[in-house]
Design a protein around this motif. Structure first.
Motif, PDB file in Angstrom:
ATOM      1  N   LEU A  36     -48.629  34.014 -11.445  1.00  0.00           N
ATOM      2  CA  LEU A  36     -48.041  33.224 -10.363  1.00  0.00           C
ATOM      3  C   LEU A  36     -48.972  33.245  -9.155  1.00  0.00           C
ATOM      4  CD1 LEU A  36     -44.352  34.469 -10.659  1.00  0.00           C
ATOM      5  CD2 LEU A  36     -45.222  32.258 -11.374  1.00  0.00           C
ATOM      6  N   ASP A  37     -48.581  32.542  -8.092  1.00  0.00           N
ATOM      7  CA  ASP A  37     -49.384  32.476  -6.869  1.00  0.00           C
ATOM      8  C   ASP A  37     -48.761  33.343  -5.790  1.00  0.00           C
ATOM      9  OD1 ASP A  37     -51.169  30.438  -7.847  1.00  0.00           O
ATOM     10  OD2 ASP A  37     -49.510  29.025  -7.623  1.00  0.00           O
ATOM     11  N   LEU A  38     -49.614  33.861  -4.923  1.00  0.00           N
ATOM     12  CA  LEU A  38     -49.170  34.583  -3.739  1.00  0.00           C
ATOM     13  C   LEU A  38     -49.252  33.592  -2.586  1.00  0.00           C
ATOM     14  CD1 LEU A  38     -48.356  37.428  -2.667  1.00  0.00           C
ATOM     15  CD2 LEU A  38     -50.751  37.710  -2.020  1.00  0.00           C
ATOM     16  N   VAL A  39     -48.099  33.259  -1.997  1.00  0.00           N
ATOM     17  CA  VAL A  39     -48.030  32.222  -0.971  1.00  0.00           C
ATOM     18  C   VAL A  39     -47.613  32.839   0.355  1.00  0.00           C
ATOM     19  CG1 VAL A  39     -46.948  30.035  -0.320  1.00  0.00           C
ATOM     20  CG2 VAL A  39     -47.360  30.550  -2.720  1.00  0.00           C
ATOM     21  N   LEU A  40     -48.368  32.528   1.414  1.00  0.00           N
ATOM     22  CA  LEU A  40     -48.046  33.010   2.753  1.00  0.00           C
ATOM     23  C   LEU A  40     -46.903  32.172   3.310  1.00  0.00           C
ATOM     24  CD1 LEU A  40     -48.909  34.998   5.029  1.00  0.00           C
ATOM     25  CD2 LEU A  40     -50.302  33.148   5.928  1.00  0.00           C
ATOM     26  N   VAL A  41     -45.722  32.776   3.435  1.00  0.00           N
ATOM     27  CA  VAL A  41     -44.533  32.065   3.890  1.00  0.00           C
ATOM     28  C   VAL A  41     -44.414  32.125   5.400  1.00  0.00           C
ATOM     29  CG1 VAL A  41     -42.026  31.937   3.684  1.00  0.00           C
ATOM     30  CG2 VAL A  41     -43.384  32.593   1.724  1.00  0.00           C
ATOM     31  N   SER A  42     -44.676  33.285   5.975  1.00  0.00           N
ATOM     32  CA  SER A  42     -44.598  33.465   7.418  1.00  0.00           C
ATOM     33  C   SER A  42     -45.903  34.081   7.904  1.00  0.00           C
ATOM     34  CB  SER A  42     -43.419  34.387   7.768  1.00  0.00           C
ATOM     35  OG  SER A  42     -43.457  34.724   9.137  1.00  0.00           O
ATOM     36  N   ALA A  43     -46.586  33.362   8.815  1.00  0.00           N
ATOM     37  CA  ALA A  43     -47.892  33.823   9.291  1.00  0.00           C
ATOM     38  C   ALA A  43     -47.767  34.603  10.594  1.00  0.00           C
ATOM     39  CB  ALA A  43     -48.823  32.636   9.464  1.00  0.00           C
ATOM     40  N   ASN A  44     -46.703  35.361  10.753  1.00  0.00           N
ATOM     41  CA  ASN A  44     -46.517  36.185  11.940  1.00  0.00           C
ATOM     42  C   ASN A  44     -47.589  37.274  11.958  1.00  0.00           C
ATOM     43  OD1 ASN A  44     -45.587  37.701  14.054  1.00  0.00           O
ATOM     44  ND2 ASN A  44     -43.522  37.989  13.230  1.00  0.00           N
ATOM     45  N   THR A  45     -48.312  37.415  13.054  1.00  0.00           N
ATOM     46  CA  THR A  45     -49.423  38.371  13.100  1.00  0.00           C
ATOM     47  C   THR A  45     -48.947  39.817  12.990  1.00  0.00           C
ATOM     48  OG1 THR A  45     -49.355  38.277  15.512  1.00  0.00           O
ATOM     49  CG2 THR A  45     -50.966  36.886  14.413  1.00  0.00           C
ATOM     50  N   ASP A  46     -47.742  40.117  13.468  1.00  0.00           N
ATOM     51  CA  ASP A  46     -47.221  41.488  13.375  1.00  0.00           C
ATOM     52  C   ASP A  46     -46.757  41.831  11.962  1.00  0.00           C
ATOM     53  OD1 ASP A  46     -47.641  41.650  16.107  1.00  0.00           O
ATOM     54  OD2 ASP A  46     -45.588  41.025  16.590  1.00  0.00           O
ATOM     55  N   ASN A  47     -46.074  40.883  11.326  1.00  0.00           N
ATOM     56  CA  ASN A  47     -45.506  41.145  10.011  1.00  0.00           C
ATOM     57  C   ASN A  47     -45.618  39.905   9.125  1.00  0.00           C
ATOM     58  OD1 ASN A  47     -44.195  42.483   7.964  1.00  0.00           O
ATOM     59  ND2 ASN A  47     -42.150  42.089   8.777  1.00  0.00           N
ATOM     60  N   PRO A  48     -46.811  39.621   8.555  1.00  0.00           N
ATOM     61  CA  PRO A  48     -46.939  38.446   7.687  1.00  0.00           C
ATOM     62  C   PRO A  48     -46.171  38.654   6.382  1.00  0.00           C
ATOM     63  CG  PRO A  48     -48.964  39.715   7.681  1.00  0.00           C
ATOM     64  CD  PRO A  48     -48.069  40.350   8.689  1.00  0.00           C
ATOM     65  N   VAL A  49     -45.508  37.590   5.930  1.00  0.00           N
ATOM     66  CA  VAL A  49     -44.693  37.677   4.721  1.00  0.00           C
ATOM     67  C   VAL A  49     -45.264  36.751   3.656  1.00  0.00           C
ATOM     68  CG1 VAL A  49     -42.384  37.346   3.756  1.00  0.00           C
ATOM     69  CG2 VAL A  49     -42.637  38.167   6.098  1.00  0.00           C
ATOM     70  N   CYS A  50     -45.441  37.284   2.446  1.00  0.00           N
ATOM     71  CA  CYS A  50     -45.924  36.505   1.309  1.00  0.00           C
ATOM     72  C   CYS A  50     -44.884  36.549   0.199  1.00  0.00           C
ATOM     73  CB  CYS A  50     -47.235  37.068   0.782  1.00  0.00           C
ATOM     74  SG  CYS A  50     -48.612  36.815   1.892  1.00  0.00           S
ATOM     75  N   LYS A  51     -44.809  35.460  -0.530  1.00  0.00           N
ATOM     76  CA  LYS A  51     -43.870  35.397  -1.642  1.00  0.00           C
ATOM     77  C   LYS A  51     -44.638  35.073  -2.913  1.00  0.00           C
ATOM     78  CE  LYS A  51     -39.471  33.490  -3.028  1.00  0.00           C
ATOM     79  NZ  LYS A  51     -38.361  32.626  -2.716  1.00  0.00           N
ATOM     80  N   ILE A  52     -44.249  35.720  -4.005  1.00  0.00           N
ATOM     81  CA  ILE A  52     -44.855  35.453  -5.307  1.00  0.00           C
ATOM     82  C   ILE A  52     -44.048  34.330  -5.944  1.00  0.00           C
ATOM     83  CG2 ILE A  52     -45.337  36.410  -7.585  1.00  0.00           C
ATOM     84  CD1 ILE A  52     -45.586  39.160  -6.202  1.00  0.00           C
ATOM     85  N   MET A  53     -44.721  33.210  -6.237  1.00  0.00           N
ATOM     86  CA  MET A  53     -44.032  32.051  -6.813  1.00  0.00           C
ATOM     87  C   MET A  53     -45.024  31.142  -7.521  1.00  0.00           C
ATOM     88  SD  MET A  53     -43.455  29.425  -3.631  1.00  0.00           S
ATOM     89  CE  MET A  53     -42.904  30.477  -2.329  1.00  0.00           C
ATOM     90  N   ASN A  54     -44.490  30.205  -8.262  1.00  0.00           N
ATOM     91  CA  ASN A  54     -45.298  29.158  -8.863  1.00  0.00           C
ATOM     92  C   ASN A  54     -45.398  28.048  -7.811  1.00  0.00           C
ATOM     93  OD1 ASN A  54     -46.384  26.999 -10.269  1.00  0.00           O
ATOM     94  ND2 ASN A  54     -45.215  27.440 -12.137  1.00  0.00           N
ATOM     95  N   TYR A  55     -46.528  27.952  -7.134  1.00  0.00           N
ATOM     96  CA  TYR A  55     -46.668  27.036  -6.002  1.00  0.00           C
ATOM     97  C   TYR A  55     -46.562  25.576  -6.425  1.00  0.00           C
ATOM     98  CZ  TYR A  55     -48.252  25.233  -1.516  1.00  0.00           C
ATOM     99  OH  TYR A  55     -48.320  24.577  -0.333  1.00  0.00           O
ATOM    100  N   GLY A  56     -47.092  25.220  -7.569  1.00  0.00           N
ATOM    101  CA  GLY A  56     -47.006  23.850  -8.065  1.00  0.00           C
ATOM    102  C   GLY A  56     -45.567  23.438  -8.319  1.00  0.00           C
ATOM    103  N   LYS A  57     -44.803  24.332  -8.939  1.00  0.00           N
ATOM    104  CA  LYS A  57     -43.396  24.059  -9.210  1.00  0.00           C
ATOM    105  C   LYS A  57     -42.615  23.951  -7.909  1.00  0.00           C
ATOM    106  CE  LYS A  57     -39.517  25.898 -11.860  1.00  0.00           C
ATOM    107  NZ  LYS A  57     -39.051  27.006 -12.699  1.00  0.00           N
ATOM    108  N   HIS A  58     -42.937  24.820  -6.945  1.00  0.00           N
ATOM    109  CA  HIS A  58     -42.288  24.801  -5.624  1.00  0.00           C
ATOM    110  C   HIS A  58     -42.517  23.463  -4.932  1.00  0.00           C
ATOM    111  CE1 HIS A  58     -41.152  25.999  -1.565  1.00  0.00           C
ATOM    112  NE2 HIS A  58     -42.362  25.651  -1.155  1.00  0.00           N
TER     113      HIS A  58
END
Length: 195
Positions: free
Chosen positions: A69-91
């Protein structure tokens, strides 16, 4: 036999292949994915929505790659960046599908225009009123314009009377959105359907 390899032709060929054959299924990328993420540590959420915790980017990438799967940056907050593991094409496909469905459900309201003269005959008036009633029942707004030609501008009151007659005749299916307004040689009203 010696083959002369021309690097420029090969690069142009690869560009052509990439553009016309591989670019057909190209997904427009809005979020940084995989190696494009530039943070050292990220908060990771797995494909089921469970929090894994704060991990180094290399470890998060390993987990995503192991699950194919892909690691996608969901929230680019500099203090606490959040990434989600998902199929980016399907999303992206599902997101486009949802947008298409929401566009289908939207109803666009058109404004139909009817033009009349201040000295309109009874038959013409009833015909225009019938058309206006049909437009209003379809859910569209109706703009009724009285055009003054030549010296008719001196008799604005007769044009206003025609518009008031339209308002009275269509009062059961419409409300007045704009009262009679004179702009240059035209006077108009806008009627909206009753909801």
């Amino acid at each position: 036999m010696f083959f002369d390899f021309n690097k420029n032709i090969y690069v142009d060929y690869l560009f052509f292949i990439n553009k016309f054959f591989l670019g057909v299924n190209h997904i427009k990328q809005e979020l940084p994915i995989n190696e494009q993420i530039r943070f050292k540590e990220v908060q990771v959420i797995d494909e089921q929505g469970q929090k894994i915790g704060k991990l180094p980017i290399s470890k998060a990438l390993e987990i995503a790659i192991s699950k194919e799967l892909d690691l996608v940056l969901v929230s680019a907050n500099t203090d606490n960046p959040v990434c989600k593991i998902m199929n980016y094409g399907k999303h992206k496909f599902e997101q486009a599908k949802r947008e298409k469905e929401s566009r289908k459900k939207q109803k666009t309201v058109e404004c139909k225009e009817l033009r009349v003269t201040p000295n309109i005959e009874i038959h013409d008036f009833s015909f225009k009123a019938k058309n206006a009633r049909k437009f209003l029942s379809d859910g569209n707004k109706v703009k009724i314009t009285v055009r003054f030609r030549g010296r008719e501008v001196n008799y604005v009151k007769s044009g206003e009377d025609v518009l008031k007659k339209f308002i009275e005749d269509l009062s059961d299916v419409s409300t007045v959105e704009k009262k009679p307004i004179l702009e240059g040689k035209n006077m108009f009203i806008i009627l909206a359907p009753i909801k």
